[in-house]
Design a protein around this motif. Structure first.
Motif, mmCIF file in Angstrom:
data_model
loop_
_atom_site.group_PDB
_atom_site.id
_atom_site.type_symbol
_atom_site.label_atom_id
_atom_site.label_comp_id
_atom_site.label_asym_id
_atom_site.label_seq_id
_atom_site.Cartn_x
_atom_site.Cartn_y
_atom_site.Cartn_z
ATOM 1 N N ARG A 1 0.857 -1.359 0.018
ATOM 2 C CA ARG A 1 -0.084 0.010 0.080
ATOM 3 C C ARG A 1 1.066 1.357 -0.070
ATOM 4 O O ARG A 1 0.786 2.238 -0.789
ATOM 5 N N ILE A 2 2.103 1.406 0.903
ATOM 6 C CA ILE A 2 2.808 2.511 1.018
ATOM 7 C C ILE A 2 3.279 2.599 -0.492
ATOM 8 O O ILE A 2 3.440 3.807 -0.933
ATOM 9 N N ASN A 3 3.987 1.601 -0.855
ATOM 10 C CA ASN A 3 4.746 1.655 -2.075
ATOM 11 C C ASN A 3 3.902 2.087 -3.242
ATOM 12 O O ASN A 3 4.247 2.939 -4.081
ATOM 13 N N SER A 4 2.727 1.575 -3.440
ATOM 14 C CA SER A 4 1.764 2.075 -4.188
ATOM 15 C C SER A 4 1.465 3.438 -4.585
ATOM 16 O O SER A 4 1.601 4.355 -5.634
ATOM 17 N N ASN A 5 1.338 4.079 -3.275
ATOM 18 C CA ASN A 5 1.098 5.622 -2.980
ATOM 19 C C ASN A 5 2.345 6.312 -3.375
ATOM 20 O O ASN A 5 2.137 7.458 -3.867
ATOM 21 N N ILE A 6 3.421 5.852 -2.623
ATOM 22 C CA ILE A 6 4.477 6.788 -3.062
ATOM 23 C C ILE A 6 5.067 6.791 -4.795
ATOM 24 O O ILE A 6 5.284 7.735 -5.254
ATOM 25 N N GLU A 7 4.589 5.762 -5.481
ATOM 26 C CA GLU A 7 4.920 5.509 -6.821
ATOM 27 C C GLU A 7 3.980 6.658 -7.574
ATOM 28 O O GLU A 7 4.337 7.148 -8.500
ATOM 29 N N ILE A 8 2.733 6.666 -7.094
ATOM 30 C CA ILE A 8 1.801 7.384 -7.826
ATOM 31 C C ILE A 8 2.186 8.932 -7.584
ATOM 32 O O ILE A 8 2.398 9.730 -8.648
ATOM 33 N N LEU A 9 2.625 9.259 -6.278
ATOM 34 C CA LEU A 9 3.292 10.644 -6.096
ATOM 35 C C LEU A 9 4.481 10.883 -6.901
ATOM 36 O O LEU A 9 4.543 12.048 -7.354
ATOM 37 N N GLU A 10 5.122 9.957 -7.188
ATOM 38 C CA GLU A 10 6.530 10.112 -7.847
ATOM 39 C C GLU A 10 6.203 10.108 -9.404
ATOM 40 O O GLU A 10 6.955 10.993 -10.171
#
Length: 419
Positions: free
Chosen positions: A240-249
């Motif tokens: 979940r954290i990884n997915s949200n960080i990737e969207i922000l990036e």
């Protein structure tokens, strides 16, 4: 900064594939390889356990049942487990061993995924995550989990504390918040955060044990990005954290493409005017100092005609390098187009601006670029406006007149315009 990565794997083909993927993803890395538990123990002791991440095979010749993971755990290193089987008992067995993910070695795509985890973990050290919950026990658990993934973890016991931390740390990227809390609950906190930050600036993930089906929809409606029920596994948490960080990036990448000059990596004309007008109004309203400087390469056409356009591009890139060397955070620099650059310098006294621009001029005068057998030297002319006009456009026009004066008076000069 050079990262140190340890691969523990007895298959030469897997080792080579992983090394290629990682080296393509990351520039400055040292990759160490061990093909047995004995070799990995030797390397860990020699390097005093100072690895940034470990990829470890569960089935080694001298440790067929994951014994190497037990040894790695003594060093508290983020570890990616490489396994040949999909066994649900693996996570339970190694849950508290600093494991960040599990990869089933069933093809090239799996090894590519393992490489992406390495990149993610190493980049996480730059990312701040705020956890908001009225349970100190839960906060400590999540903080420990975030640190396992190398995040910078901040904590707050309620919404009021969270808002204060957000004000002090405006570079926070993820907010993990509980729903039911004293003073300001998770829903109200979500609303307030969204008044200050858009979804492409901060991701809000709701963490709750409230099983009502209406709760997730309500939070999403008011600006939350994701919802996760308490009792989650470490693997789900990381995903979940990884997915949200990737969207922000991805948002950041799109912004950079829209706002950055392709050649120099500096802000472009569009961003300069969009952000510059806000800065101009802010500092004018506060009656603080604001200056506009235009910088132009002298005799740039001669560089292109003599050495070719490739050397012209190198000269333009050099301008960006030198400006970044001399200019601190109290300035916005952009490439206006061609060989011309613009700086908005704010909150500096007049004498400080003049000193800075003279340092820049001399910096170019003394600089030389060696490209093969060619040596390129060039100067710049600078025009500057130090007093507020009726508008930002008027200040830029005055700086342009100063630039024109600098060119006409022999180049390699700084000229100022007030009237």
């Amino acid at each position: 900064m050079s990262y140190k990565i340890l691969i523990i794997e007895d298959s030469a083909s897997i080792i080579n594939t992983l090394k290629n993927f990682i080296q393509n993803e990351l520039n400055d890395v040292q990759i160490f390889v061990a093909k047995s538990m004995k070799e990995s123990a030797t390397l860990l002791l020699e390097q005093k356990g100072k690895f940034d991440i470990v990829l470890a095979d569960l089935g080694l010749p001298d440790a067929p049942n994951g014994e190497v993971v037990e040894f790695i755990a003594k060093f508290s290193l983020p570890t990616v487990i490489l396994t040949g089987t999909n066994n649900d008992d693996i996570e339970a067995k190694f849950r508290n061993k600093n494991i960040v993910d599990y990869v089933i070695k069933d093809g090239i795509s799996a090894l590519s995924y393992a490489s992406s985890i390495v990149k993610r973990i190493l980049n996480n050290s730059k990312i701040k995550v705020l956890v908001v919950d009225d349970s100190k026990t839960f906060l400590e658990q999540i903080k420990a989990l975030l640190r396992r993934y190398r995040f910078q973890a901040l904590t707050a016991l309620n919404g009021e504390e969270a808002l204060k931390l957000l004000e002090e740390n405006r570079d926070i990227k993820i907010v993990l918040t509980d729903y039911l809390m004293p003073k300001i609950n998770g829903l109200e906190l979500t609303k307030r955060i969204r008044k200050e930050f858009t979804k492409d600036e901060i991701s809000i993930i709701i963490v709750s044990n409230d099983l009502s089906r209406k709760i997730p929809a309500k939070f999403l409606k008011y600006g939350a990005n994701d919802f996760i029920y308490k009792g989650f596994s470490n693997e789900e948490f990381f995903a979940r954290i990884n997915s949200n960080i990737e969207i922000l990036e991805l948002f950041d990448e799109l912004k950079n493409k829209a706002n950055k000059d392709y050649l120099t990596g500096m802000y472009n004309r569009r961003y300069l005017f969009d952000s510059g007008k806000k800065l101009y109004e802010e500092y004018k309203n506060k009656s603080k100092n604001f200056a506009v400087a235009l910088i132009d390469i002298d005799k740039f056409k001669n560089i292109n005609d003599t050495y070719g356009h490739n050397m012209g591009d190198i000269a333009i890139k050099e301008v960006a390098i030198i400006l970044n060397k001399y200019v601190d955070k109290d300035a916005l620099i952009s490439r206006m187009g061609g060989e011309e650059f613009c700086m908005f310098i704010y909150d500096k006294k007049e004498e400080e601006v003049k000193k800075l621009l003279e340092q820049i001029r001399v910096g170019f005068e003394k600089n030389e670029i060696q490209v093969g057998d060619l040596k390129l030297e060039f100067t710049v002319s600078i025009g500057c406006s130090l007093e507020y006009g009726e508008s930002l456009d008027e200040m830029i026009q005055k700086a342009d007149i100063g630039l024109y004066d600098a060119k006409n008076s022999g180049r390699n000069k700084v000229r100022y315009r007030w009237e």
